[in-house]
Motif scaffolding. Structure first.
Motif, mmCIF file in Angstrom:
data_model
loop_
_atom_site.group_PDB
_atom_site.id
_atom_site.type_symbol
_atom_site.label_atom_id
_atom_site.label_comp_id
_atom_site.label_asym_id
_atom_site.label_seq_id
_atom_site.Cartn_x
_atom_site.Cartn_y
_atom_site.Cartn_z
ATOM 1 N N ASP A 107 -11.750 -1.702 -8.664
ATOM 2 C CA ASP A 107 -11.792 -2.760 -9.457
ATOM 3 C C ASP A 107 -11.764 -2.813 -10.834
ATOM 4 O O ASP A 107 -11.135 -3.406 -11.884
ATOM 5 N N GLU A 108 -12.161 -1.314 -11.466
ATOM 6 C CA GLU A 108 -12.073 -1.160 -12.478
ATOM 7 C C GLU A 108 -10.691 -0.997 -13.119
ATOM 8 O O GLU A 108 -10.287 -1.344 -14.412
ATOM 9 N N TRP A 109 -9.668 -0.469 -12.222
ATOM 10 C CA TRP A 109 -8.217 -0.744 -12.734
ATOM 11 C C TRP A 109 -8.054 -2.259 -12.885
ATOM 12 O O TRP A 109 -7.314 -2.330 -13.931
ATOM 13 N N LEU A 110 -8.590 -2.936 -12.088
ATOM 14 C CA LEU A 110 -7.982 -4.493 -12.176
ATOM 15 C C LEU A 110 -8.565 -4.708 -13.607
ATOM 16 O O LEU A 110 -8.053 -5.772 -14.095
ATOM 17 N N SER A 167 0.184 3.695 -11.300
ATOM 18 C CA SER A 167 0.265 4.591 -10.322
ATOM 19 C C SER A 167 -0.185 5.799 -11.134
ATOM 20 O O SER A 167 -0.625 5.771 -12.200
ATOM 21 N N ASP A 168 -0.338 7.226 -10.427
ATOM 22 C CA ASP A 168 -0.777 8.407 -10.777
ATOM 23 C C ASP A 168 0.494 9.158 -10.962
ATOM 24 O O ASP A 168 0.433 10.301 -10.813
ATOM 25 N N ARG A 169 1.569 8.615 -11.554
ATOM 26 C CA ARG A 169 2.807 9.306 -11.624
ATOM 27 C C ARG A 169 2.635 10.372 -12.839
ATOM 28 O O ARG A 169 1.779 10.227 -13.644
ATOM 29 N N ILE A 170 3.345 11.364 -12.676
ATOM 30 C CA ILE A 170 3.626 12.422 -13.721
ATOM 31 C C ILE A 170 4.678 12.606 -14.726
ATOM 32 O O ILE A 170 5.781 12.483 -14.101
ATOM 33 N N VAL A 171 4.564 12.656 -15.861
ATOM 34 C CA VAL A 171 5.754 12.593 -16.867
ATOM 35 C C VAL A 171 5.790 13.931 -17.500
ATOM 36 O O VAL A 171 4.732 14.405 -17.959
ATOM 37 N N SER A 172 7.007 14.393 -17.640
ATOM 38 C CA SER A 172 7.149 15.852 -18.196
ATOM 39 C C SER A 172 7.419 15.613 -19.743
ATOM 40 O O SER A 172 8.153 14.624 -20.016
ATOM 41 N N LEU A 173 6.878 16.453 -20.540
ATOM 42 C CA LEU A 173 7.302 16.471 -22.061
ATOM 43 C C LEU A 173 7.893 17.667 -22.551
ATOM 44 O O LEU A 173 7.662 18.733 -21.855
ATOM 45 N N ASN A 174 8.710 17.478 -23.443
ATOM 46 C CA ASN A 174 9.701 18.506 -23.982
ATOM 47 C C ASN A 174 8.731 19.094 -25.157
ATOM 48 O O ASN A 174 7.745 18.631 -25.571
ATOM 49 N N LEU A 208 0.890 -1.301 0.103
ATOM 50 C CA LEU A 208 0.071 0.056 -0.080
ATOM 51 C C LEU A 208 0.805 1.301 -0.003
ATOM 52 O O LEU A 208 0.256 2.343 -0.351
ATOM 53 N N LEU A 209 2.310 1.199 0.438
ATOM 54 C CA LEU A 209 3.084 2.450 0.360
ATOM 55 C C LEU A 209 4.003 2.330 -1.004
ATOM 56 O O LEU A 209 4.542 3.387 -1.201
ATOM 57 N N ASP A 210 3.767 1.423 -1.787
ATOM 58 C CA ASP A 210 4.344 1.307 -3.000
ATOM 59 C C ASP A 210 3.280 1.579 -4.343
ATOM 60 O O ASP A 210 2.462 0.963 -4.645
ATOM 61 N N ARG A 211 3.762 2.727 -4.997
ATOM 62 C CA ARG A 211 2.745 3.191 -6.039
ATOM 63 C C ARG A 211 2.495 2.470 -7.346
ATOM 64 O O ARG A 211 1.607 2.525 -7.975
ATOM 65 N N ASP A 212 3.574 1.453 -7.281
ATOM 66 C CA ASP A 212 3.366 0.599 -8.560
ATOM 67 C C ASP A 212 2.923 -0.951 -8.256
ATOM 68 O O ASP A 212 3.112 -1.801 -9.117
ATOM 69 N N SER A 213 2.187 -1.033 -7.076
ATOM 70 C CA SER A 213 1.746 -2.148 -6.542
ATOM 71 C C SER A 213 0.144 -2.342 -6.988
ATOM 72 O O SER A 213 -0.232 -1.471 -7.121
ATOM 73 N N LEU A 223 -5.515 -0.845 -6.424
ATOM 74 C CA LEU A 223 -6.670 -1.087 -6.041
ATOM 75 C C LEU A 223 -7.523 -0.205 -5.160
ATOM 76 O O LEU A 223 -8.672 0.344 -5.102
ATOM 77 N N GLU A 224 -6.474 0.307 -4.122
ATOM 78 C CA GLU A 224 -7.042 1.170 -2.973
ATOM 79 C C GLU A 224 -7.494 2.503 -3.564
ATOM 80 O O GLU A 224 -8.377 2.912 -3.094
ATOM 81 N N ARG A 225 -6.790 2.770 -4.702
ATOM 82 C CA ARG A 225 -6.947 4.231 -5.314
ATOM 83 C C ARG A 225 -8.004 4.275 -6.354
ATOM 84 O O ARG A 225 -9.012 5.094 -6.560
#
Length: 213
Positions: A95-98, A111-118, A80-85, A90-92
């Motif tokens: 089940d629709e994600w699953l 996860s909901d990480r943010i990616v920067s684009l040039n 639950l502390l690992d954003r890529d687990s 599922l917690e965030r």
């Protein structure tokens, strides 16, 4: 019919056992676990997941009942502390994600990480998005559905706005456009529209899903 990957399902079953353990004691039947999911999951596959979890020491399983073990409980607490687990997602996202964790697909962000684009990446994605809109507009419908045509065009335009910001929340982009692109690629395989959709999807995968923070 898409099939949820068994490894993801096993982690999800453990997460459901973890949730049940918060308010209940004892063993839970496969049928009870089926009812914990808001998406369709077969009892047979729940049993296979429980077998796998028991082999790893993460759960106990005496068919048809299972329960989380201390090792399994600690595993979920850490996950639950690992954003890529699976547990975090599922917690965030529920089940629709699953349901989107299907065989042959490793594209869905956990996860909901943010990616920067040039500037060049933004321009290339926008150009491909415009090309797709131009390919869709002459069509009267998508797969016989006129409303779907309007929805997809709106989704592509919304994705362009997300890209223009220069930083993109990965899961939001997935929810906005990836399902629509996959449907276009499937329905228009071998045709110009499908090829244009595939080009845009490849760009999004390369620059956003596989991109760096």
């Amino acid at each position: 019919m898409p099939y949820i990957r068994q490894d993801a399902l096993s982690e999800a079953v453990l997460f459901k056992l973890f949730q049940l353990a918060q308010t209940s004691e004892g063993l839970f039947t496969r049928q009870r676990l089926v009812e914990e999911f808001s998406i369709q999951v077969g009892e047979k596959r729940i049993g296979l997941a429980l077998e796998e979890l028991a082999e790893k020491g993460l759960a106990t399983y005496s068919p048809p009942r299972g329960a989380i073990s201390r090792k399994g409980y600690q595993h979920i607490e850490t996950s639950l502390l690992d954003r890529d687990s699976v547990a975090y997602s599922l917690e965030r996202f529920g089940d629709e994600w699953l349901e989107k964790q299907t065989l042959g697909s490793d594209l869905i962000p956990a996860s909901d990480r943010i990616v920067s684009l040039n500037h060049n990446q933004i321009a290339e994605i926008e150009s491909s998005a415009d090309e797709l809109i131009a390919a869709i507009e002459p069509e009267n419908s998508i797969d016989g559905d006129a409303e779907e045509r309007f929805r997809v065009i709106a989704q592509v335009r919304a994705a362009k706005e997300l890209v223009r910001a220069g930083s993109v929340r990965v899961y939001l982009m997935y929810e906005t456009l990836f399902h629509a692109l996959g449907k276009l690629i499937e329905k228009y395989a071998g045709k110009a529209l499908g090829q244009v959709a595939s080009k845009l999807l490849d760009l999004l995968v390369e620059n956003i899903l596989d991109g760096k923070k």
